[in-house]
Structure formats: C-alpha cells, structure tokens
Design an enzyme around this catalytic site. Structure first.
Site, PDB file in Angstrom:
ATOM      1  N   SER A 152       0.831  -1.194   0.000  1.00  0.00           N
ATOM      2  CA  SER A 152       0.000   0.000   0.000  1.00  0.00           C
ATOM      3  C   SER A 152       0.877   1.260   0.000  1.00  0.00           C
ATOM      4  O   SER A 152       1.708   1.436  -0.882  1.00  0.00           O
ATOM      5  CB  SER A 152      -0.944  -0.040   1.218  1.00  0.00           C
ATOM      6  OG  SER A 152      -1.916   0.960   1.165  1.00  0.00           O
ATOM      7  N   ASP A 317      -8.769  -6.548  -4.489  1.00  0.00           N
ATOM      8  CA  ASP A 317      -8.358  -5.249  -3.943  1.00  0.00           C
ATOM      9  C   ASP A 317      -8.927  -4.156  -4.844  1.00  0.00           C
ATOM     10  O   ASP A 317      -8.374  -3.834  -5.887  1.00  0.00           O
ATOM     11  CB  ASP A 317      -6.830  -5.171  -3.891  1.00  0.00           C
ATOM     12  CG  ASP A 317      -6.322  -3.872  -3.276  1.00  0.00           C
ATOM     13  OD1 ASP A 317      -7.144  -2.983  -2.977  1.00  0.00           O
ATOM     14  OD2 ASP A 317      -5.099  -3.755  -3.095  1.00  0.00           O
ATOM     15  N   HIS A 350      -7.979  -5.265  -0.031  1.00  0.00           N
ATOM     16  CA  HIS A 350      -6.702  -4.576   0.113  1.00  0.00           C
ATOM     17  C   HIS A 350      -5.871  -5.167   1.250  1.00  0.00           C
ATOM     18  O   HIS A 350      -4.643  -5.155   1.209  1.00  0.00           O
ATOM     19  CB  HIS A 350      -6.948  -3.086   0.354  1.00  0.00           C
ATOM     20  CG  HIS A 350      -5.701  -2.265   0.353  1.00  0.00           C
ATOM     21  ND1 HIS A 350      -4.815  -2.263  -0.699  1.00  0.00           N
ATOM     22  CD2 HIS A 350      -5.173  -1.417   1.280  1.00  0.00           C
ATOM     23  CE1 HIS A 350      -3.802  -1.448  -0.436  1.00  0.00           C
ATOM     24  NE2 HIS A 350      -3.991  -0.937   0.767  1.00  0.00           N
TER      25      HIS A 350
END
Length: 377
Positions: A152, A317, A350
């Site tokens: 991320s 995601d 995610h």
C-alpha cells in the site's frame, strides 16, 4: 514461538541535521524509532528496508519481553525461514517521521515552544520519508539496500526509493500499491479527514493542550477506511446480514454484526493512534504522484529507476486494483527495466497483503531467494 525472531526491542536514531521538506518547511532535529532483525553481513549487502502503510510502525516482527502477544504487524512474513528470511537478510523496520509510535511527529514536543507540535508539524510527503529513511540507512552504515519493500503506502515509498536514490536499492517490491491515488481514493481520504477536522475535540490540531482526543472523528475515519480495505465477498463471508441479537430492534443501535465489527475496529484504533498522524499519512497518500511534474507521463517518471522490481496485486483489492499495478509494470517495461508481476487470487481485498496466503508467500519467498543469491554470489 516457532519461526519467530523472538524477543525484540526498539531503537532510536537521533538526527541533528535539519530536514527540508518538499513543502519548504524545515525540521531542525528529529528522531526515528526502528527495529532490526537478523545479522548485517560483512559487506553490508544483505539489508532489506520494510516501509509501513498508513497505520503501521517499526514493530514489524517478533514480540516484546513484557508482552509476548504484541506480535509485529508482519510477523507472518518476517522471521527465520519465512519469506523475508532473517537467517539470510538484515531487516530494518521503522516508524515514519510524523508517526505516533516514537518517531518525531505531531505529538512530540517542539523544542522551540516546549509544547507538542500539533498542527504546526509540517505536511509530509513520500519523498520526505525516503529522505529521512536514507539518513537512517547512513546511520546504520548501509550504502545500498538489497531490497526496499512495502504494501500500500509502503509500496509507494519503495517505488520512490528507486526514483530518489536509484543507486542505493537493488530490488523494489511494491505490493498492493499504485502509482498515484484515483479521485475516488482521494475522496475517501477527504471524508475521513473531515470526520477528524470537524470533531469538537480536535481544536485545530492542538487537542493535546486541552487533554482531549478527537475520538469520534478518528473512530469514524477508521471505520470508513476499514470498509475500503475489505472486499464485498470477505464481508459477506464473515458477517453477511447476520443480526447481533437475532432479531430487528427497530432502532439506530448496533443491530448487524458488521456494524458491531466496524465500531470495535474504530474504537480500538482511536485508543492508540494519533489523529494528526492520520491526517499526515492520508495527505502523503494523496500527494504521491511521481508523474505530476512530467505531464502525467509515468514512463518518464520511472526513467531514473535502476532497480529490479517485483509488483504484486490482489484480485479483490478494489482500493488499489490490479489495473493500477499494471500501470507500474507497463512503465517499467517501457524503460526496459527487469520487472516480475504476480496477481494473487484472494478474497481479502486490500488487506490481502497482510494475510498468510500460500501463493502470495511462495511468490515473495522465491523472489527474495533470488535476491539472496545475488548477495551470496
């Protein structure tokens, strides 16, 4: 504990050379909290830097002597014989500047005023973080990392390393990341920040002096964020439309299990995370865009990179969708860089980059084994 790095302790590095932020603001002095695992080899060529995501910190693996349950946030990934193998690599995890886990941040005391920095702490960018991380590498005597990696926001930092210090990183692993946020992602971040900024206990960011915490705003921000980290399928499998008490109460109290879960996550987060840090981290996400000053041309943005890349995405995601990783891969291929790509089938959205998944772990292990082969050669 099996395959654990065992008992660990945090270390503190103090920097007296001023750091000039991208905004032009200057921090005369700052501290970074970090942990290390494994042993640095003789020529210091086996070091790996792990960059954390929005709510992460320096405690990546192992546990503390006074609390064996306080495992590092990526303990399933980092340790002896694990994909990031501490028998092979010297692993560094840090709490980013602006954080709330020991590194200098908004809750730290400003030596000039004698009060917490609060709202006066400079807005920070990914580039600023990489600059401070490079100084930490200097502090540790590491001239070049075998790999810099993260998921991320951590993946964004890893990519920026290849652009800011192309000669100081041999491999970049960008996991569940993106070359910049979409408008939708910026919108989510703005709503989350608005929840904090409009909390009556926020006091313009100087709530420390009022001995209060903008708990309601931070709680709402985390609840919103958590929704975006999970996939619809994961929520359906875990909670469905299950009622907490088995019947409708015809009220605005918590009725569905998903509501109970989100409230719990929000309360837990608000109890330990700093609201000003949350604002800084989400702004850094919004601002990251290597191609901004290049007319949006990502190919040109990645031209300085010399590192080899592993890019990993996850099918469910939707916040950092696989298509965003494809953009990174295409830009690297345009520049004839060595890049591997893996798209992992996962139901966890995610958050997949934090989960233990056989296929994902195999990809990480195999790639890093090849990295170690270079080190050992």
């Amino acid at each position: 504990m099996d395959n654990s790095v065992g008992i660990v302790s945090a270390q503190r590095a103090i920097f007296d050379i001023p750091l000039i932020f991208k905004s032009g603001a200057v921090l005369p002095r700052y501290e970074l909290m970090y942990e290390t695992y494994g042993t640095l080899n003789g020529d210091k060529s086996n070091a790996i830097l792990i960059c954390h995501a929005l709510s992460g910190h320096h405690h990546v693996a192992g546990y503390y002597s006074d609390d064996a349950k306080n495992l590092g946030w990526w303990d399933n990934m980092v340790g002896p014989g694990k994909p990031i193998d501490t028998d092979k690599f010297f692993v560094v995890g840090l709490n980013n500047l602006g954080g709330c886990h020991g590194s200098t941040g908004p809750s730290s005391i400003d030596p000039q005023s004698g009060k917490p920095y609060g709202a006066s702490f400079p807005v920070i960018t990914v580039e600023d973080w990489v600059e401070s991380q490079a100084r930490l590498a200097d502090h540790l005597g590491i001239t070049q990392f075998a790999a810099v990696l993260g998921g991320s926001l951590g993946g964004m930092q890893a990519m920026q390393w290849a652009l800011s210090y192309p000669e100081r990183v041999r491999h970049v692993l960008a996991i569940a990341s993106a070359p910049h946020l979409t408008a939708q992602n910026i919108a989510f971040n703005d709503v989350a920040r608005s929840a904090i900024l409009t909390d009556p206990d926020f006091h313009g960011g100087n709530y420390y002096q009022h001995n209060v915490v903008p708990t309601r705003g931070l709680r709402l921000a985390r609840m919103l964020g958590h929704i975006t980290y999970l996939s619809d399928d994961a929520m359906a499998d875990k909670f469905g439309r299950e009622l907490r008490h088995g019947k409708l109460n015809f009220s605005y109290d918590i009725e569905f299990q998903i509501e109970s879960y989100l409230r719990y996550q929000g309360d837990k987060f608000a109890a330990y995370f700093d609201a000003n840090t949350y604002l800084l981290m989400t702004k850094a996400l919004d601002y990251f865009d290597p191609a901004r000053d290049l007319d949006g041309n990502l190919n040109r943005a990645f031209a300085p990179a010399q590192a080899k890349f592993l890019v990993v995405s996850f099918t469910t995601d939707w916040r950092f969708a696989p298509e965003r990783s494809h953009e990174i891969v295409h830009a690297l291929l345009h520049n004839k860089r060595d890049v591997s790509y893996a798209e992992i089938t996962s139901q966890h959205g995610h958050d997949s980059f934090l989960m233990q998944d056989e296929q994902y772990f195999a990809v990480m292990r195999n790639y890093l084994n090849n990295v170690y082969s270079e080190v050992a050669a």
